[in-house]
Design an enzyme around this catalytic site. Sequence first.
Site, PDB file in Angstrom:
ATOM      1  N   SER A  73       0.807  -1.230   0.000  1.00  0.00           N
ATOM      2  CA  SER A  73       0.000   0.000   0.000  1.00  0.00           C
ATOM      3  C   SER A  73       0.833   1.271   0.000  1.00  0.00           C
ATOM      4  O   SER A  73       0.297   2.370   0.139  1.00  0.00           O
ATOM      5  CB  SER A  73      -0.944   0.007   1.209  1.00  0.00           C
ATOM      6  OG  SER A  73      -0.185   0.026   2.388  1.00  0.00           O
ATOM      7  N   ASN A 110      -5.062   7.451  -5.201  1.00  0.00           N
ATOM      8  CA  ASN A 110      -4.756   8.754  -5.810  1.00  0.00           C
ATOM      9  C   ASN A 110      -3.350   8.760  -6.415  1.00  0.00           C
ATOM     10  O   ASN A 110      -3.056   9.608  -7.265  1.00  0.00           O
ATOM     11  CB  ASN A 110      -4.915   9.861  -4.765  1.00  0.00           C
ATOM     12  CG  ASN A 110      -3.810   9.860  -3.712  1.00  0.00           C
ATOM     13  OD1 ASN A 110      -2.768  10.469  -3.887  1.00  0.00           O
ATOM     14  ND2 ASN A 110      -4.033   9.153  -2.615  1.00  0.00           N
ATOM     15  N   TYR A 134       4.322   2.115  -7.065  1.00  0.00           N
ATOM     16  CA  TYR A 134       3.042   1.782  -6.443  1.00  0.00           C
ATOM     17  C   TYR A 134       1.872   2.367  -7.252  1.00  0.00           C
ATOM     18  O   TYR A 134       0.888   1.669  -7.550  1.00  0.00           O
ATOM     19  CB  TYR A 134       3.050   2.326  -5.009  1.00  0.00           C
ATOM     20  CG  TYR A 134       1.721   2.407  -4.326  1.00  0.00           C
ATOM     21  CD1 TYR A 134       1.038   1.257  -3.940  1.00  0.00           C
ATOM     22  CD2 TYR A 134       1.140   3.650  -4.041  1.00  0.00           C
ATOM     23  CE1 TYR A 134      -0.191   1.346  -3.297  1.00  0.00           C
ATOM     24  CE2 TYR A 134      -0.074   3.740  -3.397  1.00  0.00           C
ATOM     25  CZ  TYR A 134      -0.744   2.583  -3.027  1.00  0.00           C
ATOM     26  OH  TYR A 134      -1.957   2.675  -2.397  1.00  0.00           O
TER      27      TYR A 134
HETATM   28  C1  15L Z   1      -2.158   5.720  -0.400  1.00  0.00           C
HETATM   29  O1  15L Z   1      -2.472   5.162  -1.432  1.00  0.00           O
HETATM   30  C2  15L Z   1      -1.458   4.985   0.671  1.00  0.00           C
HETATM   31  O2  15L Z   1      -1.860   3.634   0.752  1.00  0.00           O
HETATM   32  C3  15L Z   1      -1.596   5.646   2.020  1.00  0.00           C
HETATM   33  O3  15L Z   1      -0.602   5.113   2.873  1.00  0.00           O
HETATM   34  C4  15L Z   1      -1.439   7.174   1.924  1.00  0.00           C
HETATM   35  O4  15L Z   1      -0.131   7.485   1.538  1.00  0.00           O
HETATM   36  C5  15L Z   1      -2.420   7.740   0.919  1.00  0.00           C
HETATM   37  O5  15L Z   1      -2.314   7.072  -0.313  1.00  0.00           O
HETATM   38  C6  15L Z   1      -2.216   9.250   0.701  1.00  0.00           C
HETATM   39  O6  15L Z   1      -1.949   9.668  -0.429  1.00  0.00           O
HETATM   40  O7  15L Z   1      -2.345  10.015   1.672  1.00  0.00           O
END
Ligand code: 15L
Length: 270
Positions: A73, A110, A134
């Site tokens: 994630s 995002n 990611y």
């Molecule tokens: C995400 O996709 C992440 O999984 C999370 O840990 C945060 O970093 C979040 O985005 C974000 O952009 O705040």
Amino acid sequence: MKTVLITGAAGGIGTRLRSLLKGVYPRLILSDREPAANLGADEEFIQADLSDMAQVTALLDGVDGVIHLGGRSIEDEWEVIHAANIVGCHNLFEAARLNGTKRVVFASSNHAIGFYPRHRRITVDDKVRPDSRYGVSKAFGEALGSFYAEKFGLGVLSIRIGNIDDYPVDERRLSIWVSPRDLVQLIRIGLEHPDLRYQIVWGASDNARAWWDNEPAYRLGYRPEDRAEDHRDRALAAEAERTPNAVADYFQGGDFCAIDFDGPHPDQVA
Ligand code: 15L
């Protein structure tokens, strides 16, 4: 939906959703590569590694709908992202097809569009601009979901999650925050809406500073109950403690954009 599976159920989002979805569907199966902490006596847990196709095929046996949160994630080495978010995600969709699963809700992020500058308001039809390996894997998962929907008739909702937390923790999150109950509302649309084939929506609450037009979600009936601005003072106070970063603060993806950044100055990016 009689039987719903949550992958990544031991992670941050999964742990929140477990309690909010309890009792909503007749059978809720929780799964993760790691054992889930604090499992209730009434919770069903199956340990499985998404990068192992045999395990994923067995896991989806009899499953009507999947909430696919499993995988890495945050940003990581390509080998880690590849196994968890590319191979693992493909295994998940393929096992869904083989098992006659009706719906998959894919937890996108995002970070699939993180390199849009904050002054741009975008829609789900704007092209992806991943800010990390990611983010690339999330764009891949969205494309895979679209493919399985159009080729095999699976119903798929990709939710580009902003940031899920009890409240927005800084200025950036005032634009992208989603409350747990609003995310659950979106997930339930993905599992239950009668007319869904493939759709991308933004996983965001009713945020006055939003960078994203969430019309497709509203069209499917989404009515967020929470507003980031209700937590503005706390978020801005936390922001004042942050160390500014020219790259992170310019782009929607924030800190993920700044990792290994070696591109042109953000002001020169369209
Ligand atoms: C995400 O996709 C992440 O999984 C999370 O840990 C945060 O970093 C979040 O985005 C974000 O952009 O705040």
